[in-house]
Write a protein that holds these residues in place. Structure first.
Motif, PDB file in Angstrom:
ATOM      1  N   TYR A   1       0.926  -1.254  -0.172  1.00 26.24           N
ATOM      2  CA  TYR A   1      -0.081  -0.041  -0.050  1.00 26.24           C
ATOM      3  C   TYR A   1       0.856   1.057   0.092  1.00 26.24           C
ATOM      4  N   VAL A   2       0.831   2.284  -1.084  1.00 24.31           N
ATOM      5  CA  VAL A   2       1.756   3.220  -1.179  1.00 24.31           C
ATOM      6  C   VAL A   2       0.927   4.249  -0.788  1.00 24.31           C
ATOM      7  N   ALA A   3       1.528   4.832   0.503  1.00 23.28           N
ATOM      8  CA  ALA A   3       0.706   6.036   1.097  1.00 23.28           C
ATOM      9  C   ALA A   3       1.599   7.184   0.943  1.00 23.28           C
ATOM     10  N   THR A   4       2.465   7.455   0.194  1.00 22.89           N
ATOM     11  CA  THR A   4       3.263   8.558  -0.036  1.00 22.89           C
ATOM     12  C   THR A   4       2.466   9.717  -0.745  1.00 22.89           C
ATOM     13  N   PRO A   5       3.206  10.899  -0.558  1.00 20.53           N
ATOM     14  CA  PRO A   5       2.589  12.193  -1.386  1.00 20.53           C
ATOM     15  C   PRO A   5       2.669  11.694  -2.737  1.00 20.53           C
ATOM     16  N   HIS A   6       1.608  12.293  -3.485  1.00 20.63           N
ATOM     17  CA  HIS A   6       1.398  11.844  -4.991  1.00 20.63           C
ATOM     18  C   HIS A   6       2.628  12.515  -5.781  1.00 20.63           C
ATOM     19  N   SER A   7       3.423  13.364  -5.412  1.00 18.44           N
ATOM     20  CA  SER A   7       4.651  13.819  -6.103  1.00 18.44           C
ATOM     21  C   SER A   7       5.625  12.450  -6.125  1.00 18.44           C
ATOM     22  N   HIS A   8       5.501  11.599  -5.229  1.00 16.25           N
ATOM     23  CA  HIS A   8       6.631  10.552  -5.266  1.00 16.25           C
ATOM     24  C   HIS A   8       5.911   9.136  -5.643  1.00 16.25           C
TER      25      HIS A   8
ATOM     26  N   MET B   1       0.144  20.543   1.229  1.00 19.80           N
ATOM     27  CA  MET B   1      -0.942  21.223   0.351  1.00 19.80           C
ATOM     28  C   MET B   1      -0.817  22.186  -0.428  1.00 19.80           C
ATOM     29  N   VAL B   2       0.335  23.204  -0.097  1.00 13.61           N
ATOM     30  CA  VAL B   2       0.521  24.247  -1.023  1.00 13.61           C
ATOM     31  C   VAL B   2       1.981  24.216  -1.534  1.00 13.61           C
ATOM     32  N   ASN B   3       2.750  23.291  -1.348  1.00  9.07           N
ATOM     33  CA  ASN B   3       4.072  23.073  -1.806  1.00  9.07           C
ATOM     34  C   ASN B   3       4.204  22.573  -3.137  1.00  9.07           C
ATOM     35  N   LYS B   4       4.532  23.478  -4.329  1.00 13.04           N
ATOM     36  CA  LYS B   4       4.555  22.806  -5.785  1.00 13.04           C
ATOM     37  C   LYS B   4       5.603  21.719  -5.790  1.00 13.04           C
ATOM     38  N   ASP B   5       6.700  21.720  -4.858  1.00 13.94           N
ATOM     39  CA  ASP B   5       7.762  20.622  -4.966  1.00 13.94           C
ATOM     40  C   ASP B   5       6.998  19.268  -4.533  1.00 13.94           C
ATOM     41  N   LEU B   6       5.968  19.133  -3.878  1.00 13.87           N
ATOM     42  CA  LEU B   6       5.101  18.113  -3.563  1.00 13.87           C
ATOM     43  C   LEU B   6       3.886  17.957  -4.260  1.00 13.87           C
ATOM     44  N   ALA B   7       3.879  18.736  -5.547  1.00 15.07           N
ATOM     45  CA  ALA B   7       2.682  18.571  -6.343  1.00 15.07           C
ATOM     46  C   ALA B   7       1.419  19.093  -5.618  1.00 15.07           C
TER      47      ALA B   7
ATOM     48  N   THR C   1       2.061  24.435 -13.617  1.00 15.46           N
ATOM     49  CA  THR C   1       3.277  23.419 -13.753  1.00 15.46           C
ATOM     50  C   THR C   1       4.010  23.194 -12.315  1.00 15.46           C
ATOM     51  N   TYR C   2       4.684  22.126 -12.214  1.00 13.67           N
ATOM     52  CA  TYR C   2       5.382  21.510 -11.189  1.00 13.67           C
ATOM     53  C   TYR C   2       6.957  21.445 -11.791  1.00 13.67           C
ATOM     54  N   PRO C   3       7.684  21.264 -10.653  1.00 15.14           N
ATOM     55  CA  PRO C   3       9.184  21.291 -10.920  1.00 15.14           C
ATOM     56  C   PRO C   3       9.514  19.922 -11.960  1.00 15.14           C
ATOM     57  N   GLU C   4      10.381  19.806 -12.680  1.00 20.09           N
ATOM     58  CA  GLU C   4      10.794  18.640 -13.533  1.00 20.09           C
ATOM     59  C   GLU C   4      11.060  17.461 -12.775  1.00 20.09           C
ATOM     60  N   THR C   5      11.337  17.823 -11.464  1.00 20.76           N
ATOM     61  CA  THR C   5      11.938  16.640 -10.597  1.00 20.76           C
ATOM     62  C   THR C   5      10.761  15.800 -10.220  1.00 20.76           C
ATOM     63  N   ILE C   6       9.808  16.210 -10.011  1.00 22.04           N
ATOM     64  CA  ILE C   6       8.492  15.477 -10.042  1.00 22.04           C
ATOM     65  C   ILE C   6       7.620  15.009 -11.181  1.00 22.04           C
TER      66      ILE C   6
ATOM     67  N   LYS D   1      11.783  10.003 -15.591  1.00 27.07           N
ATOM     68  CA  LYS D   1      13.125   9.303 -15.359  1.00 27.07           C
ATOM     69  C   LYS D   1      13.116   8.448 -14.184  1.00 27.07           C
ATOM     70  N   TYR D   2      13.751   7.277 -14.173  1.00 27.19           N
ATOM     71  CA  TYR D   2      13.803   6.418 -13.096  1.00 27.19           C
ATOM     72  C   TYR D   2      15.064   5.627 -12.949  1.00 27.19           C
ATOM     73  N   PRO D   3      15.759   5.401 -11.826  1.00 26.76           N
ATOM     74  CA  PRO D   3      15.246   6.191 -10.326  1.00 26.76           C
ATOM     75  C   PRO D   3      15.809   7.439 -10.432  1.00 26.76           C
ATOM     76  N   MET D   4      15.021   8.375  -9.565  1.00 27.58           N
ATOM     77  CA  MET D   4      15.468   9.743  -9.032  1.00 27.58           C
ATOM     78  C   MET D   4      15.606   9.513  -7.560  1.00 27.58           C
ATOM     79  N   ASP D   5      16.785  10.076  -7.241  1.00 29.82           N
ATOM     80  CA  ASP D   5      17.146  10.428  -5.772  1.00 29.82           C
ATOM     81  C   ASP D   5      16.257  11.555  -5.189  1.00 29.82           C
TER      82      ASP D   5
END
Length: 406
Positions: free
Chosen positions: A89-96, A188-194, A378-383, A387-391
Motif C-alpha cells: 500500500y503506497v501512502a506517500t505524497p502523490h509527488s513521489h 497542500m501548497v508546496n509545488k515541490d510536492l505537487a 506547472t510543477y518542478p521537473e524533478t516530480i 526518469k527512474y530512478p531519481m534520488d
C-alpha cells in the motif's frame, strides 16, 4: 464454509493516511459481511527512520492481528524486498508515487497506490505498462468508489431511476485559509510536492463525475471527456492552485448514450462545500441531474453517508423523493472496502480492478493534465519526470492527511 484467505500487506509510509488505512485494514472483515479474506500487516516502512516505522507498528498493528508480527524498515527498498509481503500500500505524497511504485514493481510487488495516482498521465501510463509487463496487480486507491453508497448510486443510474444523466456537479472545498492553515513547505501548497487543490481535492470531485457518467456506461461506449474550460486561482505565496473549476463535456450520456453530459468539478481551500452538513438544512455537494430526476449526495464527498433521489416524473408507485443512509460498520473509516477489492483481485490473479481500471485512471490523469495546461499550473521537473530512478529522499516527507476526513 471454506476458510478465509490471508493477504499480507506492506505499508509504505507512516503518515496520517497510512494510519487510517491500517486501522481499517485490521478491523474484523466479518463486521462488514466479508468472510472470504483476512488482512494482515507484515511490514511497514518509513523513509525517515526505522524508529518511525517501529512506532507506527506499535501504535497501529501490534496486538490487533493475533500472533502475526510486523517488521519495521527504515527504507522503502527494504520493504519491497520482504518476501513476507504480498502487496504494497503506497501512502506517500502523490509527488513521489511514480518513483515509489516503480520501485515496488521492480521488485515484483503488487500495488494499491493512493490517489492521485501520479503527477501526470505519462507517469501513469508507464506504471501501467510496467505492471502489465511484469504481470502484477496495480490499482489506484480511490476508496470512495468502493463504498456501498457509491455502488448503489451507480446502479440506480444504470437502472434509469433518474432517466438520462445530462449534468453532474461536484464540489470539495474545505474552508481553510491557506496562510493560517499551511506553512509554505506543507504538501497542500508546496509545488515541490505537487501541492494544490487539483490533485488533492479535485480528484474527489472528478471521481464523482467519472463514476456517475463515464463508468456507468458499458466499456465499449466510454469516451474521454473534453476539457472545455478550466479556471485556477493561485495561492499567493507558492503559486499552487488554491481554487480550481473544471468544465467537462462527456460526449456519451448515461445510461443509454442518447445525448451528452456536462460535468462541473470544483475544489477550493478558502470556501466550504457545506456549512450545514450536520443539520436538516444541509445542501448537497454532488448533484446528478437526469431528465426524470436527480440524485443529491451530501458531503463530505470523499466519505458521504447519505443521498437523496428526487423524481420529476412521478409514476404511480413513485414518491416525490427517497432518502438513503449508509453506515460504516465495525467502526471503519471507509478504506476497508478498497482493501477488500485489492485483496480479492490479487488472490484471483487479476491485474486490475474492474471498478477502477487502468484505462480510467489514465483518462482521469489526462483530464487533470489538460486542466493544468489551461490553468497554467506547472510543477518542478524533478516530480514531472518519467526518469527512474531519481534520488528524491531529501524531499520526501511522510504522507500527511490534509483533509480532516471524519
Amino acid at each position: 464454509m471454506s476458510q478465509p484467505k490471508s493477504v499480507r500487506w506492506g505499508i509504505m509510509a507512516t503518515g496520517g493516511i497510512a494510519q487510517t488505512f491500517t486501522k481499517d485494514l485490521l478491523v474484523d472483515p466479518k463486521t462488514r459481511g466479508v468472510n472470504d479474506i483476512v488482512h494482515l500487516v507484515t511490514a511497514a516502512a518509513s523513509s525517515s527512520s526505522k524508529a518511525s516505522a517501529e512506532k507506527f507498528i506499535s501504535s497501529y498493528v501490534d496486538g490487533k492481528q493475533g500472533d502475526t508480527k510486523a517488521t519495521a524498515y527504515g527504507s522503502y527498498k527494504e520493504l519491497v524486498q520482504d518476501p513476507n509481503v504480498d502487496i504494497i500500500y503506497v501512502a506517500t505524497p502523490h509527488s513521489h508515487h511514480y518513483q515509489n511504485c516503480r520501485l515496488a514493481l521492480e521488485h515484483s510487488k503488487p500495488i494499491l497506490c493512493e490517489k492521485a495516482l501520479t503527477v501526470n498521465a505519462d507517469q501513469a501510463k508507464i506504471l501501467v505498462e510496467e505492471a502489465k509487463k511484469r504481470n502484477l496487480f496495480f490499482m489506484e486507491a480511490v476508496w470512495t468508489r468502493y463504498f456501498p453508497l457509491s455502488i448503489e448510486i451507480r446502479k440506480a443510474i444504470q437502472d434509469g431511476k433518474i432517466g438520462e444523466v445530462l449534468k453532474v456537479s461536484a464540489d470539495l472545498s474545505i474552508g481553510a485559509i491557506p496562510e493560517d492553515s499551511f506553512d509554505v513547505a506543507h504538501r497542500m501548497v508546496n509545488k515541490d510536492l505537487a501541492g494544490g487543490v487539483l490533485l488533492d481535492l479535485g480528484i474527489y470531485s472528478l471521481t464523482w463525475l467519472f463514476q456517475t457518467i463515464y463508468h456507468t456506461l458499458p466499456k465499449e461506449k466510454r469516451q474521454a471527456p473534453k476539457v472545455v474550460g478550466a479556471l485556477m486561482t493561485s495561492e499567493p505565496r507558492t503559486g499552487a492552485d488554491e481554487a480550481t473549476t473544471m468544465l467537462l463535456d462527456f460526449p456519451v450520456s448515461t445510461p443509454t448514450g442518447k445525448s451528452r453530459t456536462h460535468g462541473i468539478a470544483t475544489a477550493a481551500l478558502r470556501t466550504h462545500f457545506d456549512h450545514e452538513r450536520d443539520t436538516e438544512q444541509a445542501t448537497p455537494a454532488v448533484r446528478i441531474f437526469g431528465d426524470e430526476g436527480e440524485i443529491q449526495v451530501f458531503g463530505p464527498i470523499y466519505r458521504p453517508s447519505r443521498y437523496r433521489i428526487t423524481y420529476t416524473k412521478k409514476g404511480d408507485n413513485k414518491q416525490p423523493f427517497e432518502d438513503k443512509e449508509h453506515e460504516f460498520p465495525g467502526g471503519i473509516h471507509g478504506m476497508s472496502w478498497e482493501a477488500d477489492e485489492a485483496a480479492r483481485c490479487f488472490l484471483a490473479g487479476k491485474l486490475e480492478s474492474e471498478s477502477m481500471p487502468w484505462s480510467e485512471s489514465i483518462t482521469i490523469m489526462e483530464t487533470m493534465d489538460e486542466v493544468r495546461k489551461l490553468g497554467g499550473l506547472t510543477y518542478p521537473e524533478t516530480i514531472e519526470t518519467t526518469k527512474y530512478p531519481m534520488d528524491m529522499k531529501a524531499k520526501q516527507p511522510e504522507h500527511v492527511q490534509t483533509v480532516n476526513r471524519d
